[in-house]
Scaffold this active site. Structure first.
Site, PDB file in Angstrom:
ATOM      1  N   TRP A 138       4.321  19.478  87.990  1.00  0.00           N
ATOM      2  CA  TRP A 138       4.785  20.584  88.827  1.00  0.00           C
ATOM      3  C   TRP A 138       4.743  21.933  88.136  1.00  0.00           C
ATOM      4  O   TRP A 138       4.903  22.960  88.766  1.00  0.00           O
ATOM      5  CB  TRP A 138       6.238  20.312  89.262  1.00  0.00           C
ATOM      6  N   ASN A 139       4.533  21.930  86.812  1.00  0.00           N
ATOM      7  CA  ASN A 139       4.666  23.208  86.097  1.00  0.00           C
ATOM      8  C   ASN A 139       3.480  24.150  86.323  1.00  0.00           C
ATOM      9  O   ASN A 139       3.650  25.366  86.415  1.00  0.00           O
ATOM     10  CB  ASN A 139       4.929  22.971  84.605  1.00  0.00           C
ATOM     11  N   LYS A 162      -2.237  12.532  93.521  1.00  0.00           N
ATOM     12  CA  LYS A 162      -0.791  12.425  93.785  1.00  0.00           C
ATOM     13  C   LYS A 162      -0.124  13.612  93.077  1.00  0.00           C
ATOM     14  O   LYS A 162       0.039  13.598  91.853  1.00  0.00           O
ATOM     15  CB  LYS A 162      -0.275  11.090  93.250  1.00  0.00           C
ATOM     16  N   GLY A 213       2.093  14.695  82.530  1.00  0.00           N
ATOM     17  CA  GLY A 213       3.531  14.665  82.724  1.00  0.00           C
ATOM     18  C   GLY A 213       4.214  14.256  81.433  1.00  0.00           C
ATOM     19  O   GLY A 213       3.705  14.528  80.337  1.00  0.00           O
ATOM     20  N   GLU A 235      -2.207  13.245  79.529  1.00  0.00           N
ATOM     21  CA  GLU A 235      -1.925  14.587  79.008  1.00  0.00           C
ATOM     22  C   GLU A 235      -0.420  14.757  79.103  1.00  0.00           C
ATOM     23  O   GLU A 235       0.117  14.967  80.189  1.00  0.00           O
ATOM     24  CB  GLU A 235      -2.701  15.612  79.843  1.00  0.00           C
ATOM     25  N   CYS A 269       3.383  22.775  78.806  1.00  0.00           N
ATOM     26  CA  CYS A 269       3.194  21.744  77.780  1.00  0.00           C
ATOM     27  C   CYS A 269       2.641  22.360  76.510  1.00  0.00           C
ATOM     28  O   CYS A 269       2.904  21.866  75.421  1.00  0.00           O
ATOM     29  CB  CYS A 269       2.290  20.630  78.295  1.00  0.00           C
ATOM     30  N   GLU A 359      10.684  17.554  73.431  1.00  0.00           N
ATOM     31  CA  GLU A 359      10.201  18.654  74.275  1.00  0.00           C
ATOM     32  C   GLU A 359      11.383  19.225  75.078  1.00  0.00           C
ATOM     33  O   GLU A 359      12.044  18.493  75.817  1.00  0.00           O
ATOM     34  CB  GLU A 359       9.122  18.132  75.224  1.00  0.00           C
TER      35      GLU A 359
HETATM   36  P1  NDP Z   1       7.018  12.796  85.069  1.00  0.00           P
HETATM   37  O1  NDP Z   1       6.188  12.478  83.900  1.00  0.00           O
HETATM   38  O2  NDP Z   1       8.063  11.814  85.458  1.00  0.00           O
HETATM   39  O3  NDP Z   1       6.104  13.080  86.353  1.00  0.00           O
HETATM   40  C1  NDP Z   1       4.757  13.466  86.300  1.00  0.00           C
HETATM   41  C2  NDP Z   1       4.027  12.880  87.502  1.00  0.00           C
HETATM   42  O4  NDP Z   1       4.079  11.458  87.442  1.00  0.00           O
HETATM   43  C3  NDP Z   1       4.644  13.265  88.844  1.00  0.00           C
HETATM   44  O5  NDP Z   1       3.634  13.420  89.800  1.00  0.00           O
HETATM   45  C4  NDP Z   1       5.497  12.070  89.149  1.00  0.00           C
HETATM   46  O6  NDP Z   1       5.795  11.917  90.504  1.00  0.00           O
HETATM   47  C5  NDP Z   1       4.619  10.946  88.673  1.00  0.00           C
HETATM   48  N1  NDP Z   1       5.329   9.704  88.386  1.00  0.00           N
HETATM   49  C6  NDP Z   1       6.642   9.515  88.115  1.00  0.00           C
HETATM   50  N2  NDP Z   1       6.888   8.216  87.859  1.00  0.00           N
HETATM   51  C7  NDP Z   1       5.713   7.560  87.980  1.00  0.00           C
HETATM   52  C8  NDP Z   1       5.302   6.200  87.823  1.00  0.00           C
HETATM   53  N3  NDP Z   1       6.157   5.251  87.472  1.00  0.00           N
HETATM   54  N4  NDP Z   1       4.012   5.892  88.006  1.00  0.00           N
HETATM   55  C9  NDP Z   1       3.112   6.860  88.327  1.00  0.00           C
HETATM   56  N5  NDP Z   1       3.435   8.154  88.499  1.00  0.00           N
HETATM   57  C10 NDP Z   1       4.720   8.507  88.316  1.00  0.00           C
HETATM   58  O7  NDP Z   1       7.631  14.183  84.779  1.00  0.00           O
HETATM   59  P2  NDP Z   1       8.828  14.913  85.445  1.00  0.00           P
HETATM   60  O8  NDP Z   1       8.295  15.725  86.542  1.00  0.00           O
HETATM   61  O9  NDP Z   1       9.977  13.988  85.763  1.00  0.00           O
HETATM   62  O10 NDP Z   1       9.261  15.817  84.194  1.00  0.00           O
HETATM   63  C11 NDP Z   1       9.917  15.199  83.092  1.00  0.00           C
HETATM   64  C12 NDP Z   1       9.500  15.819  81.785  1.00  0.00           C
HETATM   65  O11 NDP Z   1       8.103  15.690  81.583  1.00  0.00           O
HETATM   66  C13 NDP Z   1       9.749  17.298  81.691  1.00  0.00           C
HETATM   67  O12 NDP Z   1      11.021  17.484  81.266  1.00  0.00           O
HETATM   68  C14 NDP Z   1       8.743  17.736  80.667  1.00  0.00           C
HETATM   69  O13 NDP Z   1       9.293  17.570  79.380  1.00  0.00           O
HETATM   70  C15 NDP Z   1       7.593  16.771  80.857  1.00  0.00           C
HETATM   71  N6  NDP Z   1       6.485  17.335  81.635  1.00  0.00           N
HETATM   72  C16 NDP Z   1       5.348  17.652  80.974  1.00  0.00           C
HETATM   73  C17 NDP Z   1       4.297  18.222  81.667  1.00  0.00           C
HETATM   74  C18 NDP Z   1       3.043  18.599  80.967  1.00  0.00           C
HETATM   75  O14 NDP Z   1       2.393  19.539  81.392  1.00  0.00           O
HETATM   76  N7  NDP Z   1       2.638  17.877  79.960  1.00  0.00           N
HETATM   77  C19 NDP Z   1       4.377  18.504  83.076  1.00  0.00           C
HETATM   78  C20 NDP Z   1       5.602  18.084  83.710  1.00  0.00           C
HETATM   79  C21 NDP Z   1       6.611  17.532  82.987  1.00  0.00           C
HETATM   80  P3  NDP Z   1       7.168  12.523  91.056  1.00  0.00           P
HETATM   81  O15 NDP Z   1       7.173  13.981  90.719  1.00  0.00           O
HETATM   82  O16 NDP Z   1       7.077  12.272  92.502  1.00  0.00           O
HETATM   83  O17 NDP Z   1       8.285  11.768  90.356  1.00  0.00           O
END
Ligand code: NDP
Length: 491
Positions: A138-139, A162, A213, A235, A269, A359
């Site tokens: 989402w960022n 997704k 994520g 990533e 990130c 992080e």
């Molecule tokens: P997540 O890693 O949980 O989510 C990233 C994506 O994965 C979203 O689309 C999420 O869907 C999806 N997802 C969640 N659970 C599953 C699963 N079991 N199987 C497949 N897909 C899944 O990140 P969050 O959004 O909860 O953020 C948590 C932390 O991650 C942040 O605090 C930050 O530290 C880090 N982050 C890092 C990013 C980067 O750019 N590297 C980007 C975003 C977060 P849904 O949103 O519907 O849960």
């Protein structure tokens, strides 16, 4: 099993409901992936030139509607419109680069067949993997997934995307905008939903998953994909260091480090989270960056935390740093105001505090003094993460960069590797594996097919029951001649 209900998306600034989106069930995700498989066959047959035309038209469509998509990003993430516009611009550039370079990157390559196999022609061909599942964050809801989507499409794959539940509208907009230029359906489909929708994608018949994520979720994704041998690109987050050398342009280093840490409310990130500044210039650096941080206007220079639960993580890191003796020069444990976080600058932060090891993903920056460059490099590399780093030095930037254990380094700049489409983006250690962007990123969405062909017959047969003693003798003599002499060289 997820239900087939809708879910609501809120504006993180006001809490107001923006829209409601479909929560795709597992069965529906599986169905979309099957349709994508049919589209993938046609899309591959479409060929490079036709795909390039479609993708360049898509880039033009997004350019024409840049304001609309930027406003949508602004409302879903809460980030300033200027930041959203910058993100969209870079994403457009990636589409164009991938479209223009896919054919060259995937060209057939002749490889030398070697002395032993001199009568063979050896070739490596590249094919798209089929259907790529992209799970986005989402960022940077357009820039980040585009690093997978555009490259996978350009390589000839269909994509099922997704988006994060915090940016479903942007995800839907991407598929809808592609539909405006697409020659047929299901080349790029978006499946909105919650975590279970993402999980369903990892359990579907996709041929590859590209995930961005958290490390925690990345491990779940990789484990789920392992069940059916689906390869993954991961990533994940980072704990990116900035090294400030004694010959650095201090004002520039402070200006860029501050932006890297605080822009997008620290939700990057590749954002700076730790600074290692060499003692002799530390006072000046800390003085300049502190003044600059105090001038930042929360709500104007950056927005709120997009994901409310992140605020607890930020709070816990600040509390942990405070309890371990860190000094706060700007802000402190009380810097979280509703959904917004005021800038925090800390110094002398113990290396074992969570503000240095995990992080934070908030507008906070930890600055520690080091006696010399070697110490800065050692501490930078001590992290479990290894995404990106920045080095500020007039003379030693490249030398320091070459010693950093991470996927990307910028010298006297921050972030800009993300805007250069030709270079790969990704990390090591807990920051993930695989690459997006550049030739390396495009090749992630292909597989190599080796093809060897007999150019002319020779009287020796190796792979036959009719192999003669003479063939074996020739082989061992040749091997001896080629590889047997190196023992003589002792050094
Ligand atoms: P997540 O890693 O949980 O989510 C990233 C994506 O994965 C979203 O689309 C999420 O869907 C999806 N997802 C969640 N659970 C599953 C699963 N079991 N199987 C497949 N897909 C899944 O990140 P969050 O959004 O909860 O953020 C948590 C932390 O991650 C942040 O605090 C930050 O530290 C880090 N982050 C890092 C990013 C980067 O750019 N590297 C980007 C975003 C977060 P849904 O949103 O519907 O849960």
């Amino acid at each position: 099993m997820s239900t087939n209900a809708n879910f609501e998306k809120f504006d993180p600034r006001s809490g107001e409901v923006l829209a409601s989106y479909k929560n795709f069930s597992q069965d529906e995700v599986f169905e979309v992936v099957e349709e994508a498989h049919n589209a993938a066959i046609r899309w591959q047959e479409f060929g490079f030139t036709a795909r390039k035309r479609v993708l360049l038209r898509w880039a033009s469509y997004i350019t024409k509607n840049q304001k609309q998509i930027s406003q949508l990003i602004e409302s879903e993430c809460g980030k300033p419109l200027g930041d959203a516009t910058l993100e969209v611009s870079i994403a457009i550039d990636h589409i164009s680069w991938a479209a223009k370079h896919a054919q060259q990157i995937m060209r057939r390559q002749d490889r030398p067949s070697g002395l032993l196999m001199f009568n063979m022609k050896a070739q490596v061909q590249r094919s798209p993997v089929g259907v790529v599942g992209v799970i986005g964050p989402w960022n940077y809801p357009i820039f980040t997934p585009m690093g997978s989507i555009a490259y996978a499409l350009a390589a000839g794959n269909a994509v099922v995307f997704k988006p994060s539940e915090f940016t479903p509208g942007v995800g839907k907009w991407l598929a809808d905008s592609f539909a405006q230029v697409a020659p047929f359906e299901n080349i790029l489909t978006t499946v909105t939903g919650l975590a279970d929708t993402g999980k369903a994608l990892t359990q579907s018949r996709v041929n590859k998953i590209s995930f961005t994520g958290s490390t925690r979720t990345a491990k779940k994704v990789a484990a789920s994909c392992a069940e059916s041998m689906i390869p993954v690109v991961l990533e994940c987050g980072g704990k990116d260091p900035v090294i400030v050398e004694k010959d650095a342009d201090i004002k520039l280093a402070a200006e860029y480090a501050l932006w890297s840490a605080m822009a997008n409310a620290g939700q990057s990130c590749i954002g700076a989270e730790r600074v290692y500044v060499v003692e002799s210039v530390a006072e000046e650096f800390i003085d300049v960056i502190t003044k600059m941080a105090k001038d930042l206007k929360v709500g104007k220079d950056y927005g709120p935390a997009t994901m409310p639960s992140q605020l607890q993580v930020i709070q816990s890191h600040l509390d942990n740093a405070a309890s371990k003796g860190a000094k706060f020069l700007v802000g402190g444990s009380d810097s979280i105001k509703g959904a917004f976080v005021e800038p925090v600058i800390m110094i002398d932060v113990p290396e074992d505090s969570t503000a240095m090891t995990e992080e934070t993903f908030g507008p906070t920056l930890a600055i520690n003094k080091v006696t010399n460059t070697d110490e800065a490099i050692r501490l930078s590399n001590a992290s479990n993460y290894g995404l990106a780093a920045a080095v500020f030095s007039k003379r030693n930037g490249e030398k320091i960069a070459s010693q950093l254990a991470c996927g990307m380094v910028s010298i006297n700049s921050v972030f800009l590797f993300a805007a250069i489409a030709s270079v790969p983006f990704g990390g090591i250690k807990n920051s993930g594996y695989g690459r997006i962007h550049g030739a390396e990123g495009l090749l992630e969405y292909t597989y190599a097919r080796t093809v060897v062909k007999t150019r002319f017959k020779i009287p020796l047969k190796f792979t036959s029951f009719k192999r003669t003693k003479l063939s074996e003798k020739v082989l061992t003599t040749l091997i001896k001649k080629i590889h047997g002499r190196n023992l003589k060289n002792k050094s």
